[in-house]
Design a protein around this motif. Sequence first.
Motif, mmCIF file in Angstrom:
data_model
loop_
_atom_site.group_PDB
_atom_site.id
_atom_site.type_symbol
_atom_site.label_atom_id
_atom_site.label_comp_id
_atom_site.label_asym_id
_atom_site.label_seq_id
_atom_site.Cartn_x
_atom_site.Cartn_y
_atom_site.Cartn_z
ATOM 1 N N GLU A 9 1.022 -1.237 -0.368
ATOM 2 C CA GLU A 9 0.029 -0.019 -0.070
ATOM 3 C C GLU A 9 0.964 1.139 -0.049
ATOM 4 N N ASP A 10 0.138 2.797 -0.187
ATOM 5 C CA ASP A 10 0.826 3.640 -0.583
ATOM 6 C C ASP A 10 0.336 4.191 0.694
ATOM 7 N N ILE A 11 -0.778 4.396 1.423
ATOM 8 C CA ILE A 11 -0.561 4.855 3.032
ATOM 9 C C ILE A 11 -1.801 3.705 3.588
ATOM 10 N N VAL A 12 -2.052 3.480 4.515
ATOM 11 C CA VAL A 12 -3.287 3.124 5.804
ATOM 12 C C VAL A 12 -3.600 3.310 6.678
ATOM 13 N N ASP A 13 -4.621 4.364 6.306
ATOM 14 C CA ASP A 13 -5.497 5.426 6.947
ATOM 15 C C ASP A 13 -6.247 4.980 7.599
ATOM 16 N N THR A 14 -7.619 4.854 7.803
ATOM 17 C CA THR A 14 -8.541 4.122 8.451
ATOM 18 C C THR A 14 -8.617 3.145 8.868
ATOM 19 N N GLY A 15 -7.670 1.955 7.884
ATOM 20 C CA GLY A 15 -7.325 0.784 7.615
ATOM 21 C C GLY A 15 -8.751 -0.154 7.458
ATOM 22 N N ASN A 16 -9.832 1.184 6.749
ATOM 23 C CA ASN A 16 -10.726 -0.381 5.745
ATOM 24 C C ASN A 16 -10.250 -0.704 4.703
ATOM 25 N N THR A 17 -9.543 -0.484 3.780
ATOM 26 C CA THR A 17 -9.380 -0.930 2.405
ATOM 27 C C THR A 17 -8.382 -1.935 2.612
ATOM 28 N N ASP A 74 -3.190 10.948 -4.531
ATOM 29 C CA ASP A 74 -4.122 12.098 -4.609
ATOM 30 C C ASP A 74 -4.960 13.038 -4.210
ATOM 31 N N ARG A 80 -1.829 13.252 -7.488
ATOM 32 C CA ARG A 80 -0.919 12.006 -8.166
ATOM 33 C C ARG A 80 1.320 11.593 -8.142
HETATM 34 O O1 LIG Z 1 -7.262 2.843 5.267
HETATM 35 P P1 LIG Z 1 -7.860 3.927 4.414
HETATM 36 O O2 LIG Z 1 -8.684 5.426 4.716
HETATM 37 O O3 LIG Z 1 -8.604 2.284 3.321
HETATM 38 O O4 LIG Z 1 -7.734 4.453 3.132
HETATM 39 C C1 LIG Z 1 -5.847 3.535 2.341
HETATM 40 C C2 LIG Z 1 -6.834 3.282 1.487
HETATM 41 O O5 LIG Z 1 -6.824 5.055 0.586
HETATM 42 C C3 LIG Z 1 -5.859 4.911 -0.698
HETATM 43 O O6 LIG Z 1 -6.892 4.613 -1.662
HETATM 44 P P2 LIG Z 1 -8.084 5.499 -2.492
HETATM 45 O O7 LIG Z 1 -9.466 4.595 -2.382
HETATM 46 O O8 LIG Z 1 -8.070 7.274 -2.575
HETATM 47 O O9 LIG Z 1 -7.720 5.585 -4.009
HETATM 48 P P3 LIG Z 1 -6.219 5.262 -4.776
HETATM 49 O O10 LIG Z 1 -5.992 4.513 -4.407
HETATM 50 O O11 LIG Z 1 -7.287 5.355 -6.243
HETATM 51 O O12 LIG Z 1 -5.703 6.535 -4.405
HETATM 52 C C4 LIG Z 1 -4.800 3.668 -0.577
HETATM 53 O O13 LIG Z 1 -4.119 3.726 -1.871
HETATM 54 C C5 LIG Z 1 -5.102 3.269 0.810
HETATM 55 O O14 LIG Z 1 -5.358 2.031 -0.541
#
Ligand SMILES: O=P(O)(O)OC[C@H]1O[C@H](OP(=O)(O)OP(=O)(O)O)[C@H](O)[C@@H]1O
Length: 99
Positions: A9-17, A74, A80
Amino acid sequence: MGVGVVKVEDIVDTGNTVSCLIAHLEKKGASSISVCTFLDKPARRTANFQLVGDGKFYRGFECPDYFVVGYGMDYAELYRNLPYIGVLKAEMYKKDTSN
Ligand SMILES: O=P(O)(O)OC[C@H]1O[C@H](OP(=O)(O)OP(=O)(O)O)[C@H](O)[C@@H]1O
């Protein structure tokens, strides 16, 4: 015996993905699931995902609670391709409610 998966992943934010992907991959029979992320923003975590098997969590950097762009990240498909990580000013993404 299931396969071992490393989700990059590029980023883990809320962790939902990551949480949804882990559930999906586990259902598909993965025996271990690791997550490797460039940035980790634990301050925004709402989904506390569980790694699978001997899966590990690898992170490059902990990210403060800023709206970061660049390096593939982005805002509305903008920024991006920046070759650096930038912090978006709040006025760039907060809606103008004065109208
Ligand atoms: O931890 P979370 O809150 O779920 O966020 C993390 C996700 O958000 C971003 O993707 P995004 O949905 O923005 O799509 P993108 O990859 O097209 O930028 C990123 O690439 C992760 O997959």
